[in-house]
Design a protein around this motif. Structure first.
Motif, PDB file in Angstrom:
ATOM      1  N   SER A 176       0.745  -1.273   0.067  1.00  0.00           N
ATOM      2  CA  SER A 176      -0.178  -0.027   0.097  1.00  0.00           C
ATOM      3  C   SER A 176       0.874   1.263  -0.047  1.00  0.00           C
ATOM      4  CB  SER A 176      -0.900  -0.119   1.168  1.00  0.00           C
ATOM      5  OG  SER A 176      -0.210  -0.125   2.251  1.00  0.00           O
TER       6      SER A 176
ATOM      7  N   CYS B 270      -0.349  12.953   6.783  1.00  0.00           N
ATOM      8  CA  CYS B 270       0.229  11.513   6.314  1.00  0.00           C
ATOM      9  C   CYS B 270       0.937  10.756   7.390  1.00  0.00           C
ATOM     10  CB  CYS B 270       0.721  11.523   5.132  1.00  0.00           C
ATOM     11  SG  CYS B 270      -0.279  12.037   3.491  1.00  0.00           S
TER      12      CYS B 270
ATOM     13  N   LEU C 160      -1.017   9.419  10.300  1.00  0.00           N
ATOM     14  CA  LEU C 160      -1.786   8.171   9.919  1.00  0.00           C
ATOM     15  C   LEU C 160      -0.730   7.112   9.468  1.00  0.00           C
ATOM     16  CD1 LEU C 160      -4.257   9.598   7.291  1.00  0.00           C
ATOM     17  CD2 LEU C 160      -4.646   8.797   9.483  1.00  0.00           C
TER      18      LEU C 160
ATOM     19  N   PRO D 249      -3.075   4.136  12.957  1.00  0.00           N
ATOM     20  CA  PRO D 249      -3.673   2.648  12.603  1.00  0.00           C
ATOM     21  C   PRO D 249      -3.112   1.503  12.916  1.00  0.00           C
ATOM     22  CG  PRO D 249      -4.217   4.467  10.815  1.00  0.00           C
ATOM     23  CD  PRO D 249      -3.128   5.028  11.790  1.00  0.00           C
ATOM     24  N   SER D 250      -1.998   1.340  12.189  1.00  0.00           N
ATOM     25  CA  SER D 250      -1.188   0.113  12.267  1.00  0.00           C
ATOM     26  C   SER D 250      -0.794  -0.294  13.803  1.00  0.00           C
ATOM     27  CB  SER D 250       0.118   0.140  11.369  1.00  0.00           C
ATOM     28  OG  SER D 250       0.880   1.127  11.810  1.00  0.00           O
TER      29      SER D 250
ATOM     30  N   ALA E 230      -5.805  -4.711   7.434  1.00  0.00           N
ATOM     31  CA  ALA E 230      -6.534  -3.317   7.181  1.00  0.00           C
ATOM     32  C   ALA E 230      -5.595  -2.065   7.699  1.00  0.00           C
ATOM     33  CB  ALA E 230      -7.815  -3.254   7.686  1.00  0.00           C
ATOM     34  N   GLY E 231      -5.269  -2.434   8.951  1.00  0.00           N
ATOM     35  CA  GLY E 231      -4.740  -1.147   9.623  1.00  0.00           C
ATOM     36  C   GLY E 231      -3.368  -0.884   9.052  1.00  0.00           C
TER      37      GLY E 231
ATOM     38  N   ILE F  84      -2.761  -1.301   5.757  1.00  0.00           N
ATOM     39  CA  ILE F  84      -2.834  -0.693   4.535  1.00  0.00           C
ATOM     40  C   ILE F  84      -2.994   0.841   4.703  1.00  0.00           C
ATOM     41  CG2 ILE F  84      -4.300  -0.598   2.502  1.00  0.00           C
ATOM     42  CD1 ILE F  84      -4.972  -3.869   2.764  1.00  0.00           C
ATOM     43  N   VAL F  85      -4.029   1.215   5.552  1.00  0.00           N
ATOM     44  CA  VAL F  85      -4.147   2.533   5.755  1.00  0.00           C
ATOM     45  C   VAL F  85      -2.860   3.370   6.186  1.00  0.00           C
ATOM     46  CG1 VAL F  85      -5.280   4.269   7.165  1.00  0.00           C
ATOM     47  CG2 VAL F  85      -6.604   2.279   6.423  1.00  0.00           C
ATOM     48  N   SER F  86      -2.278   2.798   6.931  1.00  0.00           N
ATOM     49  CA  SER F  86      -0.818   3.344   7.268  1.00  0.00           C
ATOM     50  C   SER F  86      -0.009   3.273   6.226  1.00  0.00           C
ATOM     51  CB  SER F  86      -0.190   2.555   8.430  1.00  0.00           C
ATOM     52  OG  SER F  86      -0.850   2.855   9.772  1.00  0.00           O
TER      53      SER F  86
ATOM     54  N   LEU G  57      -0.569   3.502   3.026  1.00  0.00           N
ATOM     55  CA  LEU G  57      -0.955   4.521   1.988  1.00  0.00           C
ATOM     56  C   LEU G  57      -0.369   6.068   2.503  1.00  0.00           C
ATOM     57  CD1 LEU G  57      -4.471   3.303   1.065  1.00  0.00           C
ATOM     58  CD2 LEU G  57      -2.457   3.358  -0.516  1.00  0.00           C
ATOM     59  N   ALA G  58      -0.588   6.216   3.565  1.00  0.00           N
ATOM     60  CA  ALA G  58       0.025   7.291   4.343  1.00  0.00           C
ATOM     61  C   ALA G  58       1.517   7.679   4.350  1.00  0.00           C
ATOM     62  CB  ALA G  58      -0.610   7.640   5.690  1.00  0.00           C
TER      63      ALA G  58
END
Length: 350
Positions: A269, A293, A296, A300-301, A316-317, A319-321, A323-324
């Protein structure tokens, strides 16, 4: 000339990916090697500390060395030293035996030139990009994307190798990655013409140059803040990545395999975020984008692990982290290649 510069840029990115993939496998394999030989949380933490110390020392101490022997030679030397040290771990462990202190010594030696090697490759990017006609924001993003790609490749590879063959055998792949990186750099990376080894600056001796670099950092408020931020965040990330996550995976996730996919989701990600953000990096405010960013990238991770959630939530966590994280690095890209090269080794993210 432009075509040759493009080839050098591609080769530089390839070498960086190979070297970083070797680092990812090492970070995975060493904690599980400690656990496999009867070590516990304390030993894993000590190994993590010893792996982090050379990164800290290698930045400022190796930065001056890089400027003296040249960026290409520094990159090659770093890969060779790292590869030999890592190769010695399984060779000794599987033959005559390797005591814990010996493992720590090899881990320390292997990481001592890692930061200067990464710095060398990054510092070559602006000059090569200028000759190749590539925007600096995009070329810096390509370097970051290569770093993220190494996480995407190295994490599941490390998990698979450790789970299938054992942590010591997995380190053979690490040594191979460093060897291929050195070969690619030797054969295909052409050093741009011009003063890239510091001949244009007055030489004050090794320690004199080091003092000059420190003075430049101390007098610059922005550099002080950046170094402080990187120091704190990397301190927390090293504790999480090198100690807490391997122990968590060993006790709660069934071993290295699941952790490999979680880390790979972060790397994948982050790669996507880095590439996508490259198309708009020059159109958005860098400071606000970087700040949002950056928060983030860690939040989340960390929260999903702290809550003890299941593997899908952990992925999921990540992936969010990821991307940021990919976007934050792009938003902090330098706008030009100017500036003193003596401070290049002082500001480095592990």
């Amino acid at each position: 000339m432009r075509r040759r510069a493009l080839g050098s840029l591609v080769a530089l990115l390839t070498a960086h990916t190979l070297s970083q993939t070797g680092n990812v496998v090492t970070l995975f394999a060493v904690p599980f090697a400690v656990l496999a030989t009867g070590g516990g949380a304390v030993q894993v933490g000590v190994a993590s500390f010893v792996a982090t110390v050379p990164v800290v020392l290698g930045g400022p101490l190796g930065g001056v060395l890089v400027g003296r022997i040249g960026y290409k030679r520094s990159s090659i030397l770093a890969d060779v030293v790292n590869g030999v040290a890592v190769l010695a771990i399984p060779v000794l462990a599987l033959t005559v035996g390797l005591p814990f202190w010996g493992l720590l010594g090899l881990v320390f030696v292997g990481g001592l030139l890692d930061t200067p090697g990464q710095t060398s490759r990054r510092v070559m990017v602006p000059d090569i990009s200028a000759l190749a006609g590539v925007r600096l924001e995009r070329s810096v993003g390509f370097v970051d994307a290569a770093t993220r790609l190494s996480g995407l490749i190295g994490a599941p590879l490390a998990g698979l190798l450790v789970a299938a063959f054992g942590p010591f055998q997995a380190l053979y792949a690490t040594a191979a990655g460093f060897a291929f990186s050195a070969v690619v750099t030797v054969l295909f990376v052409a050093v741009p013409p011009g003063p890239v080894t510091g001949e244009d600056e007055p030489q004050e001796g090794y320690w004199g140059d080091l003092r000059t670099g420190f003075r430049a950092v101390v007098r610059d408020p922005l550099l002080r803040l950046l170094i402080g931020m990187i120091l704190i965040t990397n301190l927390l990330d090293a504790a999480r990545s090198n100690t807490l996550l391997p122990l968590y995976a060993d006790q709660r996730l069934g071993g290295a395999g699941a952790l490999g996919w979680i880390v790979a989701s972060f790397g994948g990600s982050a790669l996507i975020g880095s590439v996508l953000f490259g198309f708009v990096a020059h159109r958005v405010p860098r400071r606000v984008t970087f700040s949002v960013c950056f928060v983030l990238a860690g939040g989340p991770s960390l929260v999903v692990f702290a809550l003890g959630l299941s593997v899908p939530w952990l992925v999921a966590g990540s992936i969010v982290s990821g991307l940021a994280a990919g976007s934050s690095t792009r938003s902090s890209a330098p706008s030009s290649s100017s500036g003193s090269r003596r401070t290049s080794g002082l500001v480095s993210s592990a």
